[in-house]
Design a protein around this motif. Structure first.
Motif, short mmCIF file in Angstrom:
data_model
loop_
_atom_site.label_atom_id
_atom_site.label_comp_id
_atom_site.label_asym_id
_atom_site.label_seq_id
_atom_site.Cartn_x
_atom_site.Cartn_y
_atom_site.Cartn_z
N ALA A 11 0.84 -1.20 0.00
CA ALA A 11 0.00 0.00 0.00
C ALA A 11 0.87 1.25 0.00
O ALA A 11 0.61 2.22 -0.71
CB ALA A 11 -0.94 -0.01 1.21
N MET A 12 1.95 1.21 0.79
CA MET A 12 2.92 2.32 0.82
C MET A 12 3.47 2.57 -0.58
O MET A 12 3.55 3.70 -1.05
CB MET A 12 4.06 1.96 1.78
N ASN A 13 3.84 1.49 -1.27
CA ASN A 13 4.42 1.62 -2.61
C ASN A 13 3.45 2.28 -3.59
O ASN A 13 3.84 3.07 -4.43
CB ASN A 13 4.82 0.25 -3.17
N ARG A 14 2.17 1.95 -3.45
CA ARG A 14 1.19 2.50 -4.40
C ARG A 14 0.75 3.92 -4.05
O ARG A 14 0.39 4.69 -4.92
CB ARG A 14 -0.02 1.56 -4.50
N TRP A 15 0.73 4.27 -2.75
CA TRP A 15 0.18 5.59 -2.36
C TRP A 15 1.22 6.68 -2.17
O TRP A 15 0.89 7.85 -2.12
CB TRP A 15 -0.68 5.44 -1.09
N TRP A 16 2.50 6.28 -2.02
CA TRP A 16 3.54 7.28 -1.72
C TRP A 16 3.64 8.37 -2.79
O TRP A 16 3.49 9.56 -2.50
CB TRP A 16 4.89 6.57 -1.53
N TRP A 17 3.84 7.93 -4.06
CA TRP A 17 4.05 8.94 -5.11
C TRP A 17 2.79 9.75 -5.40
O TRP A 17 2.86 10.98 -5.50
CB TRP A 17 4.61 8.27 -6.38
N PRO A 18 1.63 9.10 -5.52
CA PRO A 18 0.42 9.92 -5.73
C PRO A 18 0.20 10.94 -4.60
O PRO A 18 -0.30 12.04 -4.84
CB PRO A 18 -0.71 8.87 -5.76
N SER A 19 0.58 10.59 -3.35
CA SER A 19 0.44 11.55 -2.25
C SER A 19 1.33 12.77 -2.47
O SER A 19 0.93 13.90 -2.19
CB SER A 19 0.80 10.92 -0.91
N LEU A 20 2.55 12.53 -2.97
CA LEU A 20 3.46 13.65 -3.23
C LEU A 20 2.92 14.53 -4.36
O LEU A 20 3.14 15.75 -4.38
CB LEU A 20 4.86 13.13 -3.60
#
Lengths: 97, 313
Positions: B188-197
């Protein structure tokens, strides 16, 4: 294109956070009548015990002053300084006054 | 600009420069009003559309406690949408117009909500990262120059920190769990990290709407400044619970005390904004469906109110 307004009337919401304090404007809600307005105001503005009392008023019932009149309307009356306690000279040594 | 407009605009800018707030009935440049309507309605739509990825998990929450928390969080998001619609209406646009603009695609919402919530770890990642990024932005907006927007932000910020903490708690518990749970959290971290930035928007050099927004103090800090704050706060939180940052280039700059990161994939960002994200169509379709299916409730409420009024006459 004209858009049909099917979003019910707008009401302004005022919340008193504790007994003894004034009601303060919180925002608005949409509702078809007073009962729904109060219910919606409760659900939207007091989810964490923010209120002890709610007022709702139809937005159209509120009259507001015009900001362009502020200078005249809120003239601080500098020529009436006798309205302020600091205008008066107290004798040396006077206490609790 | 004619002379009158120029004078008005100078008076307005003076007021802004002195740190005064602008209230609904104050004279304001048309572009200021337009910018606010665009930004605030987009913000409101984001809160409401943001209920969808999480709503999907209410019936599948792993415990009664988790379900209660998720319900309360989603109710808050709906409430935040309403605070913001209410504040935007003070600028002279109706709720109906705003919804119409959302449905026609004229008004946008945050593209983060076009990503799916695939499993329970996503609920943790959304609360921690997505709400975390939103908080950084919203804390800054508490000092925005438009009074009703600022007051809505103060209210929202008070409520939002519970959202982020419940998300981080989910992530922490999964990282302390079985190997499979740890893998789910990392995924989940891998998928949401960049979109959050990407939520903070394009880099300052490429941000078309920022100049006036900063001059008028609608925005108080730039996209890159806000993004950096989020990065500096969040990386240590990730490392603390044993998550890996999905960025081989990230590092702590010892001199500045700030983290630097690798390149953000802006092609993905623009592609999702254009409507090609995993869930764009689904999100809007869902909103339209429930808006239309709820029409009878609004009609019935109005009919009832009319009947009550006619009884009084």
């Amino acid at each position: 294109m004209s858009i049909v307004n099917d979003q019910l009337e707008v009401w302004e919401v005022f919340i008193q956070s504790k007994s003894g304090l004034p009601h303060i404007h919180a925002g608005s809600v949409h509702a078809s009548d007073i009962e729904m307005a109060l219910q919606n105001a409760r659900d939207i503005y007091t989810r964490r015990g923010e209120g002890t009392s709610i007022w709702v008023v139809p937005t159209t019932a509120i009259s507001a002053s015009n900001p362009l009149d502020n200078d005249m309307l809120f003239d601080p009356s500098n020529d009436k300084m006798y309205r302020l306690p600091t205008f008066y000279l107290m004798p040396e040594g006077a206490k609790h006054i | 600009m004619n002379l009158l407009q120029e004078v008005t605009s100078d008076v307005f800018q003076d007021k802004i420069d002195q740190g005064e707030y602008i209230e609904p009935k104050d004279t304001m440049p048309e572009d200021y009003r337009k910018h606010l309507i665009r930004q605030m309605s987009q913000h409101a739509h984001s809160e409401v559309i943001g209920m969808q990825p999480e709503g999907n998990w209410i019936t599948r929450a792993p415990s009664l406690r988790a379900k209660q928390i998720l319900l309360a969080k989603i109710q808050d998001e709906g409430g935040h949408g309403l605070y913001l619609y209410s504040a935007t209406e003070t600028l002279g646009i109706s709720r109906s117009e705003m919804i119409e603009q959302l449905h026609s695609g004229k008004a946008k919402y945050s593209s983060i909500f076009n990503y799916p919530a695939l499993n329970w770890a996503d609920i943790g990642a959304i609360g921690w990262l997505v709400d975390g990024a939103a908080i950084v932005n919203q804390v800054s907006l508490q000092r925005t120059s438009y009074g009703p927007y600022s007051r809505a932000m103060v209210r929202i910020c008070k409520e939002e920190s519970f959202h982020q903490r419940q998300g981080y708690e989910i992530m922490t518990r999964m990282m302390r769990g079985t190997k499979e749970q740890q893998q789910m959290a990392q995924d989940a971290m891998n998928r949401w990290w960049w979109p959050s930035l990407m939520m903070f928007g394009p880099h300052d050099n490429d941000s078309p709407n920022s100049n006036n927004a900063i001059k008028w103090k609608i925005k108080r800090e730039s996209n890159d400044e806000l993004r950096q704050k989020f990065i500096d706060k969040t990386i240590p939180q990730a490392l603390l619970i044993g998550l890996t940052i999905p960025d081989e280039f990230y590092k702590l700059d010892e001199k500045t005390g700030h983290y630097t990161i690798g390149k953000i994939n802006w092609d993905e960002f623009h592609n999702v904004i254009k409507g090609n994200g995993p869930c764009n169509k689904q999100r809007l379709k869902h909103h339209k469906k429930y808006h239309q299916e709820g029409a009878w409730v609004r009609e019935a409420a109005e009919a009832y109110s009319k009947k009550q009024k006619s009884k009084l006459k």
